[in-house]
Design a protein around this motif. Structure first.
Motif, PDB file in Angstrom:
ATOM      1  N   ASP A 139      26.352  39.282  34.146  1.00 27.74           N
ATOM      2  CA  ASP A 139      26.427  40.683  34.569  1.00 27.74           C
ATOM      3  C   ASP A 139      25.213  41.505  34.148  1.00 27.74           C
ATOM      4  N   ILE A 140      24.326  40.909  33.358  1.00 26.84           N
ATOM      5  CA  ILE A 140      23.204  41.663  32.801  1.00 26.84           C
ATOM      6  C   ILE A 140      22.075  41.755  33.820  1.00 26.84           C
ATOM      7  N   VAL A 141      21.535  42.956  33.962  1.00 25.53           N
ATOM      8  CA  VAL A 141      20.328  43.180  34.750  1.00 25.53           C
ATOM      9  C   VAL A 141      19.171  43.340  33.770  1.00 25.53           C
ATOM     10  N   TRP A 142      18.167  42.447  33.891  1.00 27.23           N
ATOM     11  CA  TRP A 142      17.059  42.491  32.960  1.00 27.23           C
ATOM     12  C   TRP A 142      15.978  43.437  33.474  1.00 27.23           C
ATOM     13  N   GLY A 143      14.838  43.447  32.825  1.00 30.88           N
ATOM     14  CA  GLY A 143      13.772  44.385  33.171  1.00 30.88           C
ATOM     15  C   GLY A 143      13.174  44.110  34.538  1.00 30.88           C
ATOM     16  N   PHE A 144      12.342  45.041  34.990  1.00 35.11           N
ATOM     17  CA  PHE A 144      11.708  44.906  36.291  1.00 35.11           C
ATOM     18  C   PHE A 144      10.818  43.672  36.377  1.00 35.11           C
ATOM     19  N   TRP A 145      10.278  43.246  35.240  1.00 34.84           N
ATOM     20  CA  TRP A 145       9.268  42.189  35.253  1.00 34.84           C
ATOM     21  C   TRP A 145       9.874  40.796  35.357  1.00 34.84           C
ATOM     22  N   ASP A 146      11.172  40.649  35.145  1.00 36.06           N
ATOM     23  CA  ASP A 146      11.763  39.321  35.150  1.00 36.06           C
ATOM     24  C   ASP A 146      13.234  39.421  35.491  1.00 36.06           C
ATOM     25  N   SER A 147      13.759  38.386  36.123  1.00 34.48           N
ATOM     26  CA  SER A 147      15.171  38.367  36.489  1.00 34.48           C
ATOM     27  C   SER A 147      15.970  37.450  35.587  1.00 34.48           C
ATOM     28  N   LYS A 148      15.328  36.904  34.573  1.00 31.27           N
ATOM     29  CA  LYS A 148      16.031  36.021  33.650  1.00 31.27           C
ATOM     30  C   LYS A 148      15.880  36.541  32.223  1.00 31.27           C
ATOM     31  N   VAL A 149      16.513  35.861  31.301  1.00 32.66           N
ATOM     32  CA  VAL A 149      16.502  36.302  29.905  1.00 32.66           C
ATOM     33  C   VAL A 149      15.070  36.337  29.390  1.00 32.66           C
ATOM     34  N   PRO A 150      14.629  37.460  28.813  1.00 29.74           N
ATOM     35  CA  PRO A 150      13.265  37.525  28.261  1.00 29.74           C
ATOM     36  C   PRO A 150      13.073  36.502  27.152  1.00 29.74           C
ATOM     37  N   CYS A 151      11.848  36.062  27.027  1.00 25.34           N
ATOM     38  CA  CYS A 151      11.513  35.063  26.005  1.00 25.34           C
ATOM     39  C   CYS A 151      11.120  35.789  24.722  1.00 25.34           C
ATOM     40  N   GLY A 152      12.064  35.979  23.839  1.00 25.70           N
ATOM     41  CA  GLY A 152      11.807  36.701  22.601  1.00 25.70           C
ATOM     42  C   GLY A 152      11.497  35.774  21.452  1.00 25.70           C
ATOM     43  N   VAL A 153      10.478  34.926  21.613  1.00 21.11           N
ATOM     44  CA  VAL A 153      10.100  33.979  20.569  1.00 21.11           C
ATOM     45  C   VAL A 153       8.618  34.100  20.290  1.00 21.11           C
ATOM     46  N   CYS A 154       8.228  33.689  19.103  1.00 24.08           N
ATOM     47  CA  CYS A 154       6.811  33.689  18.741  1.00 24.08           C
ATOM     48  C   CYS A 154       6.117  32.459  19.303  1.00 24.08           C
ATOM     49  N   SER A 155       6.794  31.330  19.267  1.00 25.76           N
ATOM     50  CA  SER A 155       6.260  30.079  19.805  1.00 25.76           C
ATOM     51  C   SER A 155       7.308  29.440  20.695  1.00 25.76           C
ATOM     52  N   ASP A 156       6.859  28.777  21.748  1.00 23.50           N
ATOM     53  CA  ASP A 156       7.784  28.082  22.623  1.00 23.50           C
ATOM     54  C   ASP A 156       8.504  26.983  21.858  1.00 23.50           C
ATOM     55  N   SER A 157       9.726  26.737  22.250  1.00 25.68           N
ATOM     56  CA  SER A 157      10.550  25.763  21.547  1.00 25.68           C
ATOM     57  C   SER A 157       9.948  24.361  21.646  1.00 25.68           C
ATOM     58  N   CYS A 158      10.157  23.602  20.592  1.00 23.30           N
ATOM     59  CA  CYS A 158       9.762  22.194  20.593  1.00 23.30           C
ATOM     60  C   CYS A 158      10.908  21.386  21.181  1.00 23.30           C
ATOM     61  N   GLY A 159      10.599  20.641  22.209  1.00 20.68           N
ATOM     62  CA  GLY A 159      11.626  19.853  22.868  1.00 20.68           C
ATOM     63  C   GLY A 159      12.004  18.623  22.071  1.00 20.68           C
ATOM     64  N   PRO A 160      12.997  17.891  22.535  1.00 19.28           N
ATOM     65  CA  PRO A 160      13.361  16.621  21.880  1.00 19.28           C
ATOM     66  C   PRO A 160      12.162  15.678  21.849  1.00 19.28           C
ATOM     67  N   GLY A 161      12.046  14.971  20.768  1.00 16.04           N
ATOM     68  CA  GLY A 161      10.904  14.085  20.592  1.00 16.04           C
ATOM     69  C   GLY A 161       9.769  14.719  19.818  1.00 16.04           C
ATOM     70  N   PHE A 162       9.916  16.025  19.503  1.00 11.99           N
ATOM     71  CA  PHE A 162       8.890  16.745  18.751  1.00 11.99           C
ATOM     72  C   PHE A 162       9.533  17.437  17.558  1.00 11.99           C
ATOM     73  N   ARG A 163       8.700  17.815  16.622  1.00 13.25           N
ATOM     74  CA  ARG A 163       9.167  18.578  15.466  1.00 13.25           C
ATOM     75  C   ARG A 163       8.228  19.753  15.233  1.00 13.25           C
ATOM     76  N   LYS A 164       8.765  20.771  14.569  1.00 11.78           N
ATOM     77  CA  LYS A 164       7.978  21.974  14.307  1.00 11.78           C
ATOM     78  C   LYS A 164       6.991  21.734  13.155  1.00 11.78           C
ATOM     79  N   THR A 165       5.781  22.211  13.366  1.00 13.17           N
ATOM     80  CA  THR A 165       4.761  22.178  12.324  1.00 13.17           C
ATOM     81  C   THR A 165       4.357  23.617  12.031  1.00 13.17           C
ATOM     82  N   LEU A 166       4.667  24.083  10.844  1.00 19.84           N
ATOM     83  CA  LEU A 166       4.413  25.473  10.482  1.00 19.84           C
ATOM     84  C   LEU A 166       2.916  25.745  10.413  1.00 19.84           C
ATOM     85  N   LEU A 167       2.563  26.950  10.807  1.00 24.18           N
ATOM     86  CA  LEU A 167       1.172  27.376  10.771  1.00 24.18           C
ATOM     87  C   LEU A 167       0.907  28.130   9.478  1.00 24.18           C
ATOM     88  N   GLU A 168      -0.172  27.813   8.841  1.00 29.04           N
ATOM     89  CA  GLU A 168      -0.492  28.432   7.553  1.00 29.04           C
ATOM     90  C   GLU A 168      -0.701  29.930   7.724  1.00 29.04           C
TER      91      GLU A 168
END
Length: 879
Positions: A506-535
């Motif tokens: 039922d949610i109407v998002w902003g004018f710039w996108d019709s889907k859930v905004p990406c509120g992350v600093c880095s894109d998610s790491c998919g299966p087969g990968f692990r996160k490596t923190l940045l210093e």
């Protein structure tokens, strides 16, 4: 009273104070008083107007008049519903025959600002009477004031409470609940009617977790409530792995808005955070309403908390800035009759209400008609329900609901107090109808009742309920219409899992996108990968690294990769484990079939050689090589080749016990036979010397003893091995990542190497003796062949040891089979193939005449068969 004296001196020193308000030409624009007379009167302070934010240059600042009364002020149109809630509640009470019977309730409505002097001015005017700003003085003939309802914000409540407490007036705050206002030492006369919102931060973080947002900007008003909210929400965000991109505080003072705006807005624009949580009330966040900055260009997703009305703004078309925002609203029960009351409100119904007239002129004025006090009302028969959402909302707001309950709370407290008082005095004595300000406290603090919506209301802050939140989606349409759509709710007291619900579709998002905004600093790491923190970066900002060899990650944003169970192995994508196929060196496999074929071939070849030797047993070349030892050697070699078949196929307990022991024993017999042959060759040529003492140690069956003794020692080693730590079948899950290898574990590695070491000792002995005898006469001398065969044997098994140690799984079995076949073939080829060549292809060299006349290396001619025949006999020691 020192506080009062200071305030008095401050106000009296201000130009114009002490005179009547008519001397201020625009006072009616900023602080109109709407009053309705009654036997008892409540003072009500509402935020109905707000100063317009302007930036002044230095010259303009010094030219402006110090008194801000004549500055341009803006209507807070939507707040006018609060004034109508007062009117509605008072009219209901006055019609109720059971509540305050024979007593009418009146009110005085004042406007408040975010300014100490303006708040004190309003408070003093209420205390002194219309047009008066003199402390400790009232021009009213009879003071009917009983209580004060005011304080849309905590700052206003504190400013008013400082003055009102001096006169013991009960002050009931309708603004957001603030634990700071519970301090009865500093504010003993102040009560809070708003429900508690101590769980608001949990609801906000619930929303972040639901949409998987982890890079959030925080904006809060620079006061105690804002500070408390920031502390709680940051702590809750840490628990859920959510990071704060930035934190900005907005001052609640009007004077600091522009300066602060120029500082924090560039930081918001520069931030990579797409989701921003803003906390505060409508009045304290005026900077975001009146700033003319094109917020749309920020492409931000706004989350507004419960007391900020995101729809309130001065310009009709500015709603696009917050299109798609989500806001937590106070979820209240509907007050019966309130909407119908709002529909019937018109200036003609309340002709003396200058607030209503001013409001009507502001929202319904004709475009070609400037607003003024004498102007005829345009659209006098219009209805409030036709107004857009930014001007008026027909749904009762949380603040209006609290004000409605607050008026009733004062009425019930007065009712209880007067009922007790009526027992002592005559109701006809009008002087005693109006209580003293301090007398209301005893009744007010214990007041509780059920309002017309059925909700239970408490004045005691400790018994106040927790707010329930409706999550609303703000939608601004291209035709400039707008609406708030309920898309979820947060009920803090509900069971876990049922407290937060959301209808994402039922949610109407902003004018710039019709889907859930990406509120992350880095894109998610998919299966087969692990996160490596940045210093130097937050935990939510990271790189994605593939999992190391042999490890997997099956989830998004995995912190660490993990190993598969022992019976499974990682797939190529390293995002899951596959069941390892169980395998072994099977005869059906190409390699297993090849090795088995080679073993059978060489065993048949050895049997063929044995048959040739048996058939030609009477020939000199067979007799000259000790028939018994040759037969024993050939039979043991046959079993050596066949023993390799025990290593092929699925291992069992029986095959594991036989593999190493059979291999060790038959190889020991073979090497012992070669050792015996070598010893006899040497002895045969040493005892022919005249006077040799070795002759007395020679026994006709000595060769048998050598074989039996040497083999017997190996049998003892194998028996000890089987008795202490025998081999056993095992499933090797580590050698090969994609397979489970079925093989035989040696059990005792020490015993295994002891057996091999003993065989190596015998082989080295045979090699050494044969090497020393390599220059003896050729006809009877097998030493050269034995030397070559032992050299091959030792080379194979010397190479076997490091190779066996460095391999794993199926390769270990293959290496051992290859070593068995290679060493056995070396013995067969080096010792017996040359003899078979002579027997089958050179029969002319296999005659007695050819043997008898042979010259030794010294040039002497002698009968070479004589030593064996004369000393050992042909059948006993033919070599």
């Amino acid at each position: 009273m020192l506080s009062l004296l200071f305030i008095s001196l401050l106000l009296l020193q201000t130009p114009g104070y002490g005179d009547r308000t008519e001397k201020f030409p625009c006072f009616h624009q900023i602080n109109p008083i709407v009053s309705r007379d009654g036997d008892l009167v409540i003072g009500i302070f509402l935020s109905l107007f707000s100063v317009e934010v302007k930036k002044l240059t230095g010259a303009e600042l010094f030219k402006s008049f110090p008194n801000k009364a004549c500055n341009t002020y803006q209507w807070l149109h939507k707040n006018y519903q609060q004034a109508l809630a007062v009117v509605f509640a008072v009219e209901e009470i006055n019609r109720d025959a059971d509540l305050l019977p024979n007593i009418s309730l009146g009110f005085h409505i004042y406007n408040t600002h975010h300014s100490d002097e303006r708040t004190l001015e309003s408070s003093l005017q209420w205390l002194s009477g219309p047009g008066q700003l003199i402390p400790n003085y009232s021009c009213r003939k009879q003071d009917k004031s009983v209580a004060v309802i005011g304080g849309a914000t905590s700052a206003l409540s504190v400013q008013m409470g400082t003055l009102l407490h001096l006169y013991k007036f009960a002050q009931i705050s309708y603004g957001p609940f603030d634990s700071v206002l519970n301090d009865k030492v500093q504010l003993p006369s102040l009560y809070q009617m708003a429900p508690k919102d101590s769980s608001l931060h949990r609801g906000v973080v619930h929303l972040m977790v639901y949409f998987k947002w982890n890079w959030i900007g925080l904006i809060a008003s620079d006061d105690m409530r804002g500070e408390e909210f920031l502390f709680e929400v940051r702590r809750e965000m840490v628990k859920n792995g959510i990071c704060v991109a930035f934190t900005e505080k907005i001052p609640v003072s009007e004077r600091s808005h522009m300066e602060s705006y120029e500082t924090f807005m560039p930081r918001i624009l520069a931030s990579s955070a797409k989701v921003i949580v803003i906390h505060g009330d409508t009045d304290s966040l005026m900077i975001l309403r009146y700033s003319q900055f094109p917020l749309l260009l920020t492409w931000k997703m706004w989350i507004a908390t419960s007391h900020w009305d995101i729809t309130m703004r001065p310009l009709y078309a500015d709603g696009y800035a917050f299109h798609g925002a989500l806001t937590f609203s106070h979820m209240t029960s509907e007050i019966p009759g309130f909407k119908n009351f709002l529909k019937r409100v018109t200036p003609s119904k309340y002709p003396d209400d200058i607030l209503l007239r001013g409001f009507w002129l502001s929202v319904f004025s004709c475009p070609d008609q400037p607003e003024n006090s004498e102007q005829e009302v345009c659209s006098p028969n219009a209805s409030l329900e036709t107004l857009p959402l930014c001007f008026f909302d027909m749904t009762m707001s949380g603040l209006s609901y609290t004000i409605y309950n607050t008026v009733y709370a004062v009425a019930w407290a007065l009712h209880e107090m007067l009922m007790r008082k009526s027992e002592k005095i005559s109701m006809g004595d009008e002087e005693y109808l109006v209580p003293h300000p301090w007398q209301l406290h005893a009744s007010l603090k214990n007041t509780q009742f059920n309002n017309s919506a059925g909700d239970q209301v408490f004045v005691d802050e400790n018994r106040s309920s927790e707010i329930q939140y409706a999550i609303m989606n703000y939608v601004f349409f291209p035709n400039w219409s707008e609406t708030l759509v309920k898309v979820g709710q947060f009920v803090p007291k509900a069971p876990r899992g049922q407290d937060f619900t959301m209808c994402e579709d039922d949610i109407v998002w902003g004018f710039w996108d019709s889907k859930v905004p990406c509120g992350v600093c880095s894109d998610s790491c998919g299966p087969g990968f692990r996160k490596t923190l940045l210093e130097g970066k937050a935990a939510c900002c990271f790189d994605c690294s593939p999992c190391p060899e042999g490890e997997i990650s099956s989830q998004m944003d995995a912190e660490q990769c993990m190993k598969c169970p022992e019976d499974e192995y990682p797939n190529k994508q390293r995002d899951g484990c596959l069941l390892k196929p169980v395998t072994c060196l099977n005869v059906k496999d190409p390699l297993g079939m090849t090795l088995a074929s080679v073993a059978v071939f060489f065993s048949l070849l050895t049997a063929l050689v044995l048959g040739i030797f048996v058939k030609f047993q009477d020939t000199p070349i067979v007799k000259a090589n000790n028939q018994t030892l040759s037969y024993a050697l050939l039979i043991s070699l046959t079993f050596c080749f066949l023993s390799s078949l025990l290593f092929i196929g699925q291992p069992t307990i029986a095959t594991c016990l036989l593999q190493q022991t059979v291999f060790a024993i038959v190889f020991t017999v073979a090497v012992s036979s070669i050792l015996a042959k070598t010893i006899l060759v040497v002895l045969a040529f040493r005892i022919i010397r005249p006077g040799s003492r070795i002759r007395i140690f020679i026994h006709p069956r000595m060769s048998n003893y050598v074989v039996l003794i040497c083999s017997g020692i190996q049998v003892i080693f194998c028996a000890i091995w089987l008795g202490t730590s025998p081999p056993f079948p095992e499933a090797d899950t580590h050698s090969e990542s994609g397979h489970i290898i079925l093989r035989c574990n040696e059990g005792s590695v020490f015993a295994f190497y002891c057996v091999l070491g003993y065989m190596g000792f015998l082989a080295l002995g045979s090699f050494s003796v044969a090497f020393l005898a390599r220059h003896l006469p050729d006809t009877f001398n097998e030493a050269k062949f034995i030397t070559f065969s032992m050299l091959v044997f030792c080379s194979v098994w010397a190479s076997f040891l490091p190779t066996y140690q460095s391999t794993k799984g199926k390769a270990m079995v293959i290496v051992e089979i290859f070593s068995i076949l290679a060493s056995s073939a070396g013995l067969l080829g080096c010792i017996f193939i040359p003899k078979c060549y002579v027997i089958l292809l050179k029969p002319d060299r296999n005659t007695q005449e050819q043997i008898k006349n042979h010259q030794d290396s010294r040039g002497n001619i002698f009968s070479e068969a004589q030593p064996y025949n004369s000393h050992f006999g042909n059948n006993t020691l033919e070599g």
